[in-house]
Design an enzyme around this catalytic site. Structure first.
Site, PDB file in Angstrom:
ATOM      1  N   ARG A 125      -2.496  56.697  25.628  1.00 18.37           N
ATOM      2  CA  ARG A 125      -2.536  56.576  24.021  1.00 18.37           C
ATOM      3  C   ARG A 125      -2.631  54.908  23.766  1.00 18.37           C
ATOM      4  O   ARG A 125      -3.324  54.677  22.861  1.00 18.37           O
ATOM      5  CB  ARG A 125      -1.041  57.003  23.462  1.00 18.37           C
ATOM      6  CG  ARG A 125       0.341  56.426  23.821  1.00 18.37           C
ATOM      7  CD  ARG A 125       1.303  57.490  24.022  1.00 18.37           C
ATOM      8  NE  ARG A 125       1.192  57.843  25.472  1.00 18.37           N
ATOM      9  CZ  ARG A 125       1.385  58.991  25.675  1.00 18.37           C
ATOM     10  NH1 ARG A 125       1.633  60.167  24.877  1.00 18.37           N
ATOM     11  NH2 ARG A 125       1.201  59.288  27.053  1.00 18.37           N
ATOM     12  N   THR A 126      -2.078  54.192  24.443  1.00 15.87           N
ATOM     13  CA  THR A 126      -2.283  52.665  24.299  1.00 15.87           C
ATOM     14  C   THR A 126      -3.690  52.076  23.990  1.00 15.87           C
ATOM     15  O   THR A 126      -4.262  51.598  23.048  1.00 15.87           O
ATOM     16  CB  THR A 126      -1.483  51.766  24.916  1.00 15.87           C
ATOM     17  OG1 THR A 126      -0.164  52.085  25.049  1.00 15.87           O
ATOM     18  CG2 THR A 126      -1.392  50.238  24.514  1.00 15.87           C
TER      19      THR A 126
ATOM     20  N   LYS B  22     -14.068  44.192  43.502  1.00 15.77           N
ATOM     21  CA  LYS B  22     -14.838  43.139  44.406  1.00 15.77           C
ATOM     22  C   LYS B  22     -13.964  41.910  44.546  1.00 15.77           C
ATOM     23  O   LYS B  22     -14.503  40.977  45.207  1.00 15.77           O
ATOM     24  CB  LYS B  22     -16.347  42.764  43.919  1.00 15.77           C
ATOM     25  CG  LYS B  22     -17.274  43.999  43.632  1.00 15.77           C
ATOM     26  CD  LYS B  22     -18.525  43.360  43.293  1.00 15.77           C
ATOM     27  CE  LYS B  22     -19.437  44.537  42.898  1.00 15.77           C
ATOM     28  NZ  LYS B  22     -20.883  44.161  42.203  1.00 15.77           N
TER      29      LYS B  22
ATOM     30  N   ARG C 293      -3.558  44.896  29.219  1.00 14.24           N
ATOM     31  CA  ARG C 293      -2.593  45.889  29.949  1.00 14.24           C
ATOM     32  C   ARG C 293      -2.828  45.124  31.480  1.00 14.24           C
ATOM     33  O   ARG C 293      -3.863  45.372  32.162  1.00 14.24           O
ATOM     34  CB  ARG C 293      -2.776  47.080  29.894  1.00 14.24           C
ATOM     35  CG  ARG C 293      -1.683  47.797  30.785  1.00 14.24           C
ATOM     36  CD  ARG C 293      -1.456  49.168  30.584  1.00 14.24           C
ATOM     37  NE  ARG C 293      -0.596  49.579  29.007  1.00 14.24           N
ATOM     38  CZ  ARG C 293      -0.075  50.497  28.874  1.00 14.24           C
ATOM     39  NH1 ARG C 293      -0.220  51.631  29.655  1.00 14.24           N
ATOM     40  NH2 ARG C 293       0.692  50.700  27.559  1.00 14.24           N
TER      41      ARG C 293
ATOM     42  N   HIS D 209       5.792  44.900  25.864  1.00 10.12           N
ATOM     43  CA  HIS D 209       4.812  45.792  25.294  1.00 10.12           C
ATOM     44  C   HIS D 209       5.116  45.719  23.534  1.00 10.12           C
ATOM     45  O   HIS D 209       5.556  46.458  22.886  1.00 10.12           O
ATOM     46  CB  HIS D 209       5.011  47.040  25.537  1.00 10.12           C
ATOM     47  CG  HIS D 209       3.966  48.182  25.403  1.00 10.12           C
ATOM     48  ND1 HIS D 209       2.859  47.901  24.545  1.00 10.12           N
ATOM     49  CD2 HIS D 209       3.583  49.472  25.676  1.00 10.12           C
ATOM     50  CE1 HIS D 209       2.263  48.770  24.392  1.00 10.12           C
ATOM     51  NE2 HIS D 209       2.418  49.873  25.171  1.00 10.12           N
TER      52      HIS D 209
END
Ligand code: NCD
Length: 306
Positions: free
Chosen positions: A56-57, A84, A106, A134
């Protein structure tokens, strides 16, 4: 508002209220419109930089930026040069060199958005950093409470469950405190952080004792993926003591609401019949998330009102 949104503590009462009021204005401006889009951030570029899983975020930030007419780049670490070994700094500088105005990040490491904000010139929005914060989740939760109950000042909020691993809990504690709510956290002692004594909250261990005095009960997901040890005897035992089922929900005052940030463990911290009940704001929270994130991007990127 400042240039970045890194944690709930970045917002004083006036800033936080401005975000909520701006979101309400956006909601009103879009209500009844066939095309749910404002031209405010036309020509701006927002990058969603996600190093951790999200449903959802990430989608919510993408929709928010698109509804403000910004160009949106979705970057997930999987499948990129991060595999990498490219660092967070080089990744961010690369994105900025391509013209990003804001980075929504995030990251599994607490503090990563703060580091990022030191390296890039544009705005940084924390979309969840490890177990730390958050802030947009707390803002959308506050918006939802205000929408349902009409106020935040003096509202009694009980946060229940895996507080230890929850960035949602941390951001909510600080934002709700700033906005005048009274917060109680209820959890098994093993799922409370060491520093909880310095938080502006009341701590309890007995959910049944807390429910009759709650205007809002916010259930937290048991974050099994962050648990490297056994924090409770069994799922059944956890659910028996800290799960919200229909019997417990009946102990809430008449107008009280039930919240959950998602994703839910149905049957663990919340029973399906509670999640799907009329008291539940879970679906509203998701919808409000888009509007509140629009308000945040609009205020940070300084678009002019349309
Ligand atoms: C939360 C998160 O990722 O911190 N979810 C969300 O953003 N809605 C909570 C969780 O994962 O339990």
């Amino acid at each position: 508002m400042r240039k970045h949104l890194l944690e709930a503590g970045d917002l004083d009462r006036a800033d936080a209220t401005l975000v909520l009021d701006t979101a309400a204005q956006i909601e009103a401006a879009l209500a009844g419109r066939e095309v749910k889009k404002l031209p405010t951030l036309r020509g701006r570029t927002v990058v969603n930089l996600f190093f951790e899983d999200s449903t959802r975020t990430r989608i919510s930030f993408e929709l928010a930026a698109k509804r403000l007419s910004a160009d949106v780049i979705n970057f997930s670490a999987k499948g990129s040069s991060v595999s990498k070994g490219e660092s967070l700094k080089d990744t961010a500088l690369t994105l900025e060199a391509m013209g990003s105005d804001a980075i929504v990040v995030r990251h599994p490491a607490s503090g990563a958005p703060h580091r990022l904000a030191q390296w890039v010139k544009g705005s940084v929005v924390n979309a969840g950093d490890g177990t730390h914060e958050h802030p947009t989740q707390a803002l959308l939760d506050a918006y939802t409470i205000r929408q349902r109950l009409g106020r935040l000042d003096g509202v009694r909020v009980v946060l229940v469950g895996d507080v230890l691993h929850s960035r949602v809990a941390r951001s909510n504690v600080w934002l709700l405190h700033t906005l005048g709510a009274e917060v109680t956290v209820v959890a098994p002692p093993t799922l409370l952080p060491v520093g909880v004594g310095s938080w502006p909250v009341t701590v309890g261990y007995d959910l049944d004792a807390a429910l009759p005095k709650a205007d809002v009960v916010m259930m937290l997901r048991v974050q099994a993926e962050r648990m490297n040890a056994s924090f409770f005897p069994s799922a059944r035992e956890y659910s028996r003591r800290y799960g919200l089922d229909a019997r417990r929900m009946a102990a809430l005052p008449d107008d009280a609401i039930v919240m959950h940030p998602g994703p839910m463990n149905r049957g663990m911290e919340i029973a399906a019949e509670v999640a799907d009940s009329v008291r539940s704001t879970i679906v509203d929270q998701v919808g409000n998330g888009v509007t509140v994130r629009m308000a945040v991007l609009y205020l940070l990127l300084g678009g002019s009102p349309s």
